[in-house]
Enzyme design. Structure first.
Site, PDB file in Angstrom:
ATOM      1  CD  GLN A 292      -1.473  -2.456   1.600  1.00 48.05           C
ATOM      2  OE1 GLN A 292      -0.369  -2.595   2.143  1.00 48.05           O
ATOM      3  NE2 GLN A 292      -2.263  -3.498   1.353  1.00 48.05           N
ATOM      4  CG  ASP A 293       5.522   2.938  -0.159  1.00 47.19           C
ATOM      5  OD1 ASP A 293       5.130   4.121  -0.146  1.00 47.19           O
ATOM      6  OD2 ASP A 293       6.716   2.614  -0.085  1.00 47.19           O
ATOM      7  CD  GLN A 294      -1.173   7.243  -1.500  1.00 44.44           C
ATOM      8  OE1 GLN A 294      -1.621   7.758  -2.520  1.00 44.44           O
ATOM      9  NE2 GLN A 294      -1.437   7.713  -0.289  1.00 44.44           N
ATOM     10  CG  PHE A 295       6.291   8.391  -0.870  1.00 40.00           C
ATOM     11  CD1 PHE A 295       6.654   9.568  -1.503  1.00 40.00           C
ATOM     12  CD2 PHE A 295       5.659   8.463   0.363  1.00 40.00           C
ATOM     13  CE1 PHE A 295       6.389  10.801  -0.927  1.00 40.00           C
ATOM     14  CE2 PHE A 295       5.385   9.698   0.948  1.00 40.00           C
ATOM     15  CZ  PHE A 295       5.749  10.863   0.300  1.00 40.00           C
ATOM     16  CG  HIS A 323       6.531   5.834   2.515  1.00 33.46           C
ATOM     17  ND1 HIS A 323       7.302   5.108   1.629  1.00 33.46           N
ATOM     18  CD2 HIS A 323       7.364   6.777   3.050  1.00 33.46           C
ATOM     19  CE1 HIS A 323       8.536   5.584   1.630  1.00 33.46           C
ATOM     20  NE2 HIS A 323       8.607   6.591   2.473  1.00 33.46           N
TER      21      HIS A 323
END
Length: 345
Positions: A292-295, A323
């Site tokens: 689920q890390d957006q970066f 993140h």
């Protein structure tokens, strides 16, 4: 659903290392562009007890690199996994956590007084800064390994590229070998906001900051905040009212930052790309990513990186904290412990 809020993520153990902060001054630090700092301060802390080999050198040293906009105390975010008998066991490893070049505490645009005359730096300047530090302070050319989160993961990979024979292992967490797409765009937008302020004055602004510059810092912080947690967290774990309050709280904390320091860090992200150098890595690598890390989404970063490195293991887990989910590293405790077992004393 998780009950974490941003502040709680960053205050898992308040003041954990503040009493142990130390400072060391490098003499004549030269940047890749040829510019020189005659004195460059390194802020750092240490955890654990050093062990020594027959030559009297520390044999169990490990470097931890923090994320962008933080400092040595970022190690507190790993408080549940760094310590005696924990995943990063301080009974076995002597962990050195320095504040990166360009960040307050170590040599930076703000604390040298150079402002926008501070030399432009890239990821290898940061790594050279850390390497020179362990050489001059601890007399070390070889350590057990390096690990770090986000920007700290940039340093981990750059170190493994630049000094491949100096480490046995490298662990980049929620990171990548390059910045592109929306992460590039975010850094660019933040700099546009800050540089377009009429009081910025090409980096030679007055302090304390004007109301206009404080407003610009707040807007840049609002933009950054929206990437920290997962999309699901923002949608389902907080109301719009709570989200606005958290954004303002995050902005208040970031308004203590120096504008030039932030712009230089954003420039580091904008120009970061190790694609051509990854083949130099010879250390064993454990790549840790969060779905689920957006970066740095695994499909765009960790998985392609894994295909580029000769000897690596890739571990991906779920965290609605996105993140910031490295605070839940215990979810992959077995995998990390199994990887580190080979390097423990």
């Amino acid at each position: 659903m998780s009950e974490y809020k941003y502040k709680e993520i960053n205050e898992l153990e308040p003041n954990y290392n503040q009493s142990n902060v130390k400072y060391f001054t490098l003499k004549n630090f030269k940047f890749n562009n040829g510019e020189l700092l005659e004195e460059a301060v390194v802020e750092y802390t240490t955890l654990g007890t050093p062990k020594y080999d027959e030559k009297g050198l520390i044999s169990n040293a490990v470097l931890y690199f923090h994320g962008a906009g933080s400092n040595y105390s970022d190690i507190t975010k790993c408080i549940k996994t760094v310590g005696p008998d924990l995943i990063f066991d301080t009974n076995k490893f002597f962990i050195i956590a320095p504040t990166a070049l360009g960040h307050p505490g170590s040599a930076s645009p703000s604390n040298t007084g150079l402002k926008a005359n501070f030399p432009n730096y890239d990821i290898y300047d940061i790594v050279n800064f850390q390497y020179k530090f362990i050489q001059e302070k601890f007399g070390l050319n070889k350590i057990k390994g390096v690990f770090g989160t986000s920007m700290g993961g940039f340093e981990v990979l750059a170190w493994a590229c630049k000094y491949p024979n100096s480490i046995d292992f490298a662990i980049p967490l929620v990171s990548s070998h390059k910045v592109g797409g929306h992460t590039f765009a975010l850094s660019y937008v933040m700099n546009c906001i800050l540089k377009s302020d009429p009081d910025y004055k090409e980096g030679f602004y007055e302090t304390p900051l004007s109301e206009s510059l404080l407003r610009s810092l707040r807007l840049a912080s609002h933009a950054k905040y929206t990437f920290g947690f997962s999309r699901e967290y923002y949608r389902y774990n907080t109301t719009n009212k709570e989200l606005k309050e958290c954004m303002e709280e995050f902005a208040r904390e970031n308004m203590e930052w120096d504008v030039n320091d932030q712009i230089y860090i954003n420039n580091l992200f904008i120009n970061y790309d190790l694609t051509e150098d990854i083949e130099n890595i010879t250390a064993k690598v454990l790549i840790i990513a969060i779905n689920q890390d957006q970066f740095f989404p695994p499909s765009l970063d960790a998985i392609p990186l894994s295909k580029m490195i000769k000897d690596n293991k890739l571990v991906i887990y779920d965290s609605e904290l996105g993140h910031l989910g490295t605070s839940e590293l215990e979810k992959v405790e077995k995998e990390v412990r199994d990887f580190l077992k080979e390097f423990e004393y």
